[in-house]
Structures are given as C-alpha cells and as structure tokens.
Design an enzyme around this catalytic site. Structure first.
Site, PDB file in Angstrom:
ATOM      1  CB  ILE A  29      -0.884   0.022   1.281  1.00 22.03           C
ATOM      2  CG1 ILE A  29      -1.669  -1.299   1.449  1.00 22.03           C
ATOM      3  CG2 ILE A  29      -1.809   1.239   1.287  1.00 22.03           C
ATOM      4  CD1 ILE A  29      -2.710  -1.566   0.400  1.00 22.03           C
ATOM      5  CG  ASP A  95       9.080  -0.713  -0.160  1.00 22.35           C
ATOM      6  OD1 ASP A  95       8.014  -1.327  -0.181  1.00 22.35           O
ATOM      7  OD2 ASP A  95      10.191  -1.288  -0.068  1.00 22.35           O
ATOM      8  CD1 TRP A 153       7.076  -1.839   9.674  1.00 20.02           C
ATOM      9  CD2 TRP A 153       7.493   0.352   9.555  1.00 20.02           C
ATOM     10  NE1 TRP A 153       6.592  -1.253  10.826  1.00 20.02           N
ATOM     11  CE2 TRP A 153       6.836   0.095  10.780  1.00 20.02           C
ATOM     12  CE3 TRP A 153       7.860   1.676   9.269  1.00 20.02           C
ATOM     13  CZ2 TRP A 153       6.539   1.084  11.700  1.00 20.02           C
ATOM     14  CZ3 TRP A 153       7.571   2.668  10.184  1.00 20.02           C
ATOM     15  CH2 TRP A 153       6.913   2.374  11.392  1.00 20.02           C
ATOM     16  CG  ASN A 154      12.657   2.295  10.246  1.00 14.89           C
ATOM     17  OD1 ASN A 154      13.082   1.183   9.918  1.00 14.89           O
ATOM     18  ND2 ASN A 154      13.150   2.968  11.261  1.00 14.89           N
ATOM     19  N   PRO A 178      12.421  -8.912   4.289  1.00 14.31           N
ATOM     20  CG  PRO A 178      12.022  -7.978   2.198  1.00 14.31           C
ATOM     21  CD  PRO A 178      12.168  -9.288   2.898  1.00 14.31           C
ATOM     22  CB  SER A 179       8.933  -4.906   7.246  1.00 18.92           C
ATOM     23  OG  SER A 179       7.573  -4.632   7.495  1.00 18.92           O
ATOM     24  CD  GLU A 180       2.975  -8.714   7.170  1.00 17.92           C
ATOM     25  OE1 GLU A 180       2.264  -9.307   6.349  1.00 17.92           O
ATOM     26  OE2 GLU A 180       2.862  -8.857   8.389  1.00 17.92           O
ATOM     27  CB  SER A 230       9.238  -4.000  18.142  1.00 21.15           C
ATOM     28  OG  SER A 230       8.748  -5.297  17.914  1.00 21.15           O
ATOM     29  CB  THR A 233       9.904  -8.677  16.935  1.00 19.29           C
ATOM     30  OG1 THR A 233       8.578  -8.239  16.702  1.00 19.29           O
ATOM     31  CG2 THR A 233      10.335  -9.604  15.819  1.00 19.29           C
ATOM     32  CB  CYS A 285      15.123   2.475  16.030  1.00 15.94           C
ATOM     33  SG  CYS A 285      16.586   2.670  15.014  1.00 15.94           S
TER      34      CYS A 285
HETATM   35  P1  NDP Z   1       8.551  -5.608  14.249  1.00 17.35           P
HETATM   36  O1  NDP Z   1       9.323  -6.038  15.432  1.00 17.35           O
HETATM   37  O2  NDP Z   1       7.090  -5.718  14.260  1.00 17.35           O
HETATM   38  O3  NDP Z   1       9.054  -6.414  12.951  1.00 17.35           O
HETATM   39  C1  NDP Z   1      10.413  -6.453  12.565  1.00 17.35           C
HETATM   40  C2  NDP Z   1      10.624  -7.595  11.600  1.00 17.35           C
HETATM   41  O4  NDP Z   1      10.529  -8.834  12.293  1.00 17.35           O
HETATM   42  C3  NDP Z   1       9.583  -7.656  10.488  1.00 17.35           C
HETATM   43  O5  NDP Z   1      10.196  -8.100   9.306  1.00 17.35           O
HETATM   44  C4  NDP Z   1       8.613  -8.667  11.028  1.00 17.35           C
HETATM   45  O6  NDP Z   1       7.827  -9.272  10.041  1.00 17.35           O
HETATM   46  C5  NDP Z   1       9.551  -9.665  11.670  1.00 17.35           C
HETATM   47  N1  NDP Z   1       8.936 -10.499  12.681  1.00 17.35           N
HETATM   48  C6  NDP Z   1       7.827 -10.260  13.424  1.00 17.35           C
HETATM   49  N2  NDP Z   1       7.604 -11.280  14.277  1.00 17.35           N
HETATM   50  C7  NDP Z   1       8.593 -12.180  14.072  1.00 17.35           C
HETATM   51  C8  NDP Z   1       8.920 -13.436  14.647  1.00 17.35           C
HETATM   52  N3  NDP Z   1       8.201 -13.968  15.625  1.00 17.35           N
HETATM   53  N4  NDP Z   1      10.021 -14.078  14.193  1.00 17.35           N
HETATM   54  C9  NDP Z   1      10.777 -13.550  13.213  1.00 17.35           C
HETATM   55  N5  NDP Z   1      10.512 -12.380  12.632  1.00 17.35           N
HETATM   56  C10 NDP Z   1       9.447 -11.690  13.051  1.00 17.35           C
HETATM   57  O7  NDP Z   1       9.014  -4.120  13.966  1.00 17.35           O
HETATM   58  P2  NDP Z   1       8.455  -3.095  12.899  1.00 17.35           P
HETATM   59  O8  NDP Z   1       8.658  -3.631  11.541  1.00 17.35           O
HETATM   60  O9  NDP Z   1       7.102  -2.652  13.328  1.00 17.35           O
HETATM   61  O10 NDP Z   1       9.498  -1.889  13.073  1.00 17.35           O
HETATM   62  C11 NDP Z   1       9.420  -0.970  14.114  1.00 17.35           C
HETATM   63  C12 NDP Z   1      10.333  -1.363  15.257  1.00 17.35           C
HETATM   64  O11 NDP Z   1      11.652  -1.556  14.776  1.00 17.35           O
HETATM   65  C13 NDP Z   1      10.425  -0.292  16.301  1.00 17.35           C
HETATM   66  O12 NDP Z   1      10.400  -0.844  17.588  1.00 17.35           O
HETATM   67  C14 NDP Z   1      11.772   0.325  16.060  1.00 17.35           C
HETATM   68  O13 NDP Z   1      12.339   0.942  17.154  1.00 17.35           O
HETATM   69  C15 NDP Z   1      12.568  -0.840  15.583  1.00 17.35           C
HETATM   70  N6  NDP Z   1      13.694  -0.385  14.786  1.00 17.35           N
HETATM   71  C16 NDP Z   1      14.956  -0.497  15.312  1.00 17.35           C
HETATM   72  C17 NDP Z   1      16.032  -0.007  14.631  1.00 17.35           C
HETATM   73  C18 NDP Z   1      17.420  -0.152  15.174  1.00 17.35           C
HETATM   74  O14 NDP Z   1      18.350  -0.135  14.389  1.00 17.35           O
HETATM   75  N7  NDP Z   1      17.620  -0.296  16.463  1.00 17.35           N
HETATM   76  C19 NDP Z   1      15.875   0.668  13.341  1.00 17.35           C
HETATM   77  C20 NDP Z   1      14.523   0.685  12.858  1.00 17.35           C
HETATM   78  C21 NDP Z   1      13.473   0.184  13.587  1.00 17.35           C
HETATM   79  P3  NDP Z   1       6.445  -8.567   9.589  1.00 17.35           P
HETATM   80  O15 NDP Z   1       6.449  -7.169  10.054  1.00 17.35           O
HETATM   81  O16 NDP Z   1       6.503  -8.682   8.130  1.00 17.35           O
HETATM   82  O17 NDP Z   1       5.384  -9.371  10.242  1.00 17.35           O
END
Ligand code: NDP
Length: 485
Positions: A29, A95, A153-154, A178-180, A230, A233, A285
């Site tokens: 989207i 993206d 995803w950021n 990648p993030s979905e 996060s 995760t 982050c």
């Molecule tokens: P998520 O933790 O929701 O997802 C991160 C990735 O992990 C996605 O690809 C996700 O897949 C995947 N994932 C989710 N659950 C599992 C699992 N059980 N096992 C393996 N992989 C899994 O984070 P967001 O994508 O929402 O990103 C935001 C978060 O990322 C924030 O907390 C932010 O602070 C952190 N972040 C940290 C950074 C750093 O360098 N410290 C930089 C950027 C962001 P899917 O989403 O496709 O389900």
C-alpha cells in the site's frame, strides 16, 4: 505507477526472481494515498528451503575467494546504487511513503556507503600472530556461514544493506526477509548485487510475516540472525536463535533522551530536537523522543520550536518540496493516534499537532506535548511516530537520572556549550549511540546499536566485523611434545 512498483516476482533466490503464488498475498500500500500499488506473496516452505539451500551452496565458494575480490563486488554494487539513486529513492518512497527529499539522500545513499565501506575492509580481515617464546599461535577470522537478516519497515534499503554488506564482506551468504509492509526495495538490492558480480545464491530475499522469519531462524543451516525490529519481536527471535546457539545482532526499539541545557545554542538545540523527532515522520528507532529541557529556557525553546514547525511541508512525497510524509501504514497511524489520545487523557499539554491531516493517505501532524511527567504512557513507551514529549528539569544530576530511568538504551543526546558537561553527561547516560550538539547522525564509520532492551551487537564500522565472523585460534608447537607418560 503500478507498472513501476510491481516487482518482477515476490522473491529473489539463487540469483534470479522467483514466484510462488501459493504463498499468502501481501498487498503493498502506498502510504501517501492508501492505494495498493503492488502485490507480493509470502514465502512458502519450498521457497524458504530453496533460498537457504542456495545460500549454503554459494557461501562455501564465496568464502574461499580472496577478501579483495569479495570487496570488489560490494564496491561495484555501491557504484550501481549511486548511479541509480533516483530510481531507488522513488521506489523507497513508494515502499515507505517517506518524502523523496529524504530518500534521495538517506536511503540508497546510506546503503551505498555501507557496501563501499565493507567492500574496502574485505581485503584486510586478518587474524593475528601471537608469539609465545619458541612456540606461537595465530588466529584466523572465519565467516559464520549462512546469515539471516530480518528488517523493519522504516529504512528498507538501508537495513538490508547494513546487514548484507558486513555479512558478505566477511564471506557469509544471506537470506533477507524484509518487513511485509515494505517488501520492494530489498529485491532491487538483490538484483544490483547480482549485476555487480555476486554469485547466485549469495544474497536472497524472501517475503513474509513473522512465520517466514521464524522458519528461517529455526533452520539448522542458519548460523546467525540479525534483526531490526521491536523489543517484543527481538525477544522471540533471540529465544528461537538460542535453541541452536546461533549468533545474533538485535537492533531494537528505543525511547531515547535528548538533554538540552540552558547554555546550549538554542537554535541548534531546536534543530536537533526536530531531527530527533520528525525526520521520517518520527519513524526512527534512535529518535530522541524524550526531550529534557532546563526550566529556564523551556518557554524560549517551545516558542522557537513551534515557530520552526511552521516550515513543515506536508504533501505529495514525490514532490521534492515536501519535507514531511505520511506514516507507513493505516495500522501505524492508528497506534500513534492511540498514544496521542493517551497523552491528552493522562494530562500532558498538547502544544501543537495531534491530528490526522485532512487528506488521503496516513498523514499525521507533527505533535509536541509539554509538561510531560515521567510516569505517563507517552514518556515510557516507544511511539514510533511524530510525537515529541518535552520534560523540564532543574539540574544535571536530575536530568541524567530521569533520562536513564527507562528499560531502553539505544541513543542519547546532549546540547550544551560546556565541553566538560557534554562529556560528563554522555559518560553517565546509558545508551549505545550518542550525540553531542547533534542528533541522529549515522555514518557507516561509526558503530550503531543499543544497550539494555535496545539490543545486542553493533552494526556499521569495524565493530560489525566482530558480529559476522568468528575467530579460529591455532597453537603451533615448534619443538617436541612432552607428555607425562
Ligand atoms: P517488528 O518487530 O514488528 O518487525 C520487525 C521484523 O521482524 C519484520 O520483518 C517482522 O515481520 C519480523 N517479525 C515479526 N515477528 C517475528 C517473529 N516472531 N520471528 C521472526 N521475525 C518476526 O518491527 P516493525 O517492523 O514494526 O518496526 C518498528 C520497530 O523496529 C520499532 O520498535 C523500532 O524501534 C525498531 N527499529 C529499530 C532499529 C534499530 O536499528 N535499532 C531501526 C529501525 C526500527 P512482519 O512485520 O513482516 O510481520
């Protein structure tokens, strides 16, 4: 638009695009309109198996190459990325929704920096010679094997490259998920690496949600997992990796403090606070989302900040005059709106913003809360949106103690003209990546990562080499072996 953004296929495996429409469809989207611009399919077990098998096969030959030859491929990929910066930046904008003004300078460019830097290091990844009298020992720096990268995803291009570049430089192969929410950019990176001379299977991209990530992590062929995501995760991924004693790098969330003292250059401090909260619509982050301001300059700070926020240009992200884009998804804007409502409900003072913009897409106004207290939800939890919380303090000790009163420890910043105070405060702050009179700089030469719940390991710089290689120690006896019997 659709024509440009729909990838050739969902996955990139063994040096080529791969489709398997049996996988769950994932709509892509465009955040600025809410319109579907592409569809990919989650990886089926067959796709994941194929990617891991290809990576394992590619890795053993790749590891045998001289480091300099591996580096040459990465440097060539960096050059291609730079030549195609605009094309890559437009894709990153589709993206993520981030404005082109940002993506042109911060995404493919940062990925190119990483590939160039680690490409340059690849030829000098050596062990050491340890003299022991007549005998001696030496160490060899060896790759780990197949590494899995999982991205948030950021910064989809940057995250993929920050993981791939050191991994490949050290002689590993990678399967990246990648993030979905942002599945497009990593595919292009894979395509470019192939064009630059990477052997088939060296860098693979498979799509999917958490299940795809879990399937990768739990596979015995995998030696290491690097996650950007996060804390919840991170806990799951770390635990799954522990079952087989796999190496991990965890780049997780934060709630970082930015301390502004009364002797600071206030205009610079306001600029720092803006960069620490509103770049990428706050979806970073390391953001300094807890802004601690010394009481005597609080009013002046808030007045200048509100004035500067009049410079926000929210609009079509593809228009280079736009400097503030939408949130990445409908879900994310709802999460952030929930936090704003909590802030109001718990008594924080809404200085500016707080509302959805009156336009299509997931646009949220830059939001500033003042008079925030340490116990409020918006003071404790990561929001991951354009929401700044301003706290006031009397003195340094109080500010440092309150800044450290968090489970996170990704970043921290201080604005002051007092050089001793700057270093003293940074020394006392519990954070992995810090800034003095600046915020959110992330050059590839500087290690990046967090302490406490914000993560384990470091990305970028020479420090990343430690996390994508392991030492083999070899003792060499030069004389006879003396045994007791
Ligand atoms: P998520 O933790 O929701 O997802 C991160 C990735 O992990 C996605 O690809 C996700 O897949 C995947 N994932 C989710 N659950 C599992 C699992 N059980 N096992 C393996 N992989 C899994 O984070 P967001 O994508 O929402 O990103 C935001 C978060 O990322 C924030 O907390 C932010 O602070 C952190 N972040 C940290 C950074 C750093 O360098 N410290 C930089 C950027 C962001 P899917 O989403 O496709 O389900």
């Amino acid at each position: 638009m659709t024509q440009d953004t729909q990838p050739v296929a969902s996955h990139y495996v063994d040096g080529a695009y791969l489709e398997d429409t049996d996988g769950t469809p994932i709509p892509v989207i465009y955040a600025a309109t809410g319109v579907r611009i592409a569809t990919v399919h989650a990886a089926t077990p067959a796709v994941i198996d194929k990617a891991l098998a290809a990576a394992a096969r590619a890795q053993s030959d790749w590891a045998r190459l001289p480091g300099r030859e591996r580096g040459r491929v990465l440097i060539r990929a960096a050059q291609i990325l730079r030549e195609r910066n605009r094309e890559m930046s437009v894709l990153e904008t589709f993206d993520t929704g981030k404005p082109l003004q940002e993506t042109l300078v911060a995404d493919a460019a940062s990925a190119a920096d990483a590939l160039e830097y680690f490409g340059g290091l690849a030829g000098s990844l050596t062990g050491e010679h340890i003299p022991l009298g007549g005998d001696w020992a030496y160490t060899m720096r060896e790759p780990l094997g197949v590494c899995v990268g999982i991205g948030a995803w950021n910064y989809p291009t940057q995250i993929a490259a920050w993981k791939a570049a050191p991994a490949l430089a050290c002689g590993n192969a990678m399967v990246f998920k990648p993030s979905e929410v942002t599945p497009l950019c990593a595919l292009k990176l894979a395509e470019i690496l192939t064009e630059a001379g990477a052997p088939a299977g060296l860098f693979n991209v498979v799509q999917g949600a958490g299940e795809a990530g879990q399937a990768l992590i739990s596979d015995p062929r995998v030696a290491k997992v690097s996650l950007t995501g996060s804390v919840p995760t991170g806990r799951k991924v770390y635990a799954a990796a522990a079952a087989d004693m796999k190496h991990v790098t965890m780049e997780l969330g934060g709630k970082s403090p930015l301390l502004i003292f009364e002797d600071a250059d206030l205009d610079n401090a306001v600029s720092g606070a803006i960069l620490a909260n509103f770049y990428s619509s706050g979806q970073i982050c390391s953001n300094g989302t807890r802004v601690f301001i010394q009481k005597s300059v609080k009013q002046a700070f808030l007045a200048r900040l509100t004035d500067r926020l009049k410079g926000v240009v929210m609009g079509d992200p593809l228009d280079e005059a736009t400097n503030f884009g939408p949130m990445v998804s409908a879900r994310q804007i709802e999460i952030v709106e929930g936090y704003i409502a909590k802030g109001v409900e718990e008594g924080a003072r809404l200085v500016t913003g707080g509302r959805r913009a009156d336009r299509e897409g997931f646009f949220l106004e830059p939001t500033v809360f003042a008079d925030v207290t340490d116990d409020m939800t918006i003071a404790r939890e990561e929001i991951f949106g354009p929401v700044m919380a301003v706290f006031d303090f009397e003195d340094e000790d109080e500010a440092v103690a309150r800044a450290n009163a968090t489970e996170f420890g990704l970043s921290a910043g201080v604005f002051t003209r007092d050089i001793s105070r700057a270093h003293r405060v940074i020394g006392a702050l519990k954070a992995g990546t810090c800034f003095i009179n600046s915020y959110n700089d992330a050059p590839v030469e500087m290690p990046f990562g967090g302490v406490r719940m914000s993560g384990v390991g470091r990305e970028n710089a020479k420090a990343a080499i430690e996390h994508y290689s392991q030492l083999k120690s070899v003792y060499v006896r030069m004389g006879d072996v003396e045994a007791p019997y």
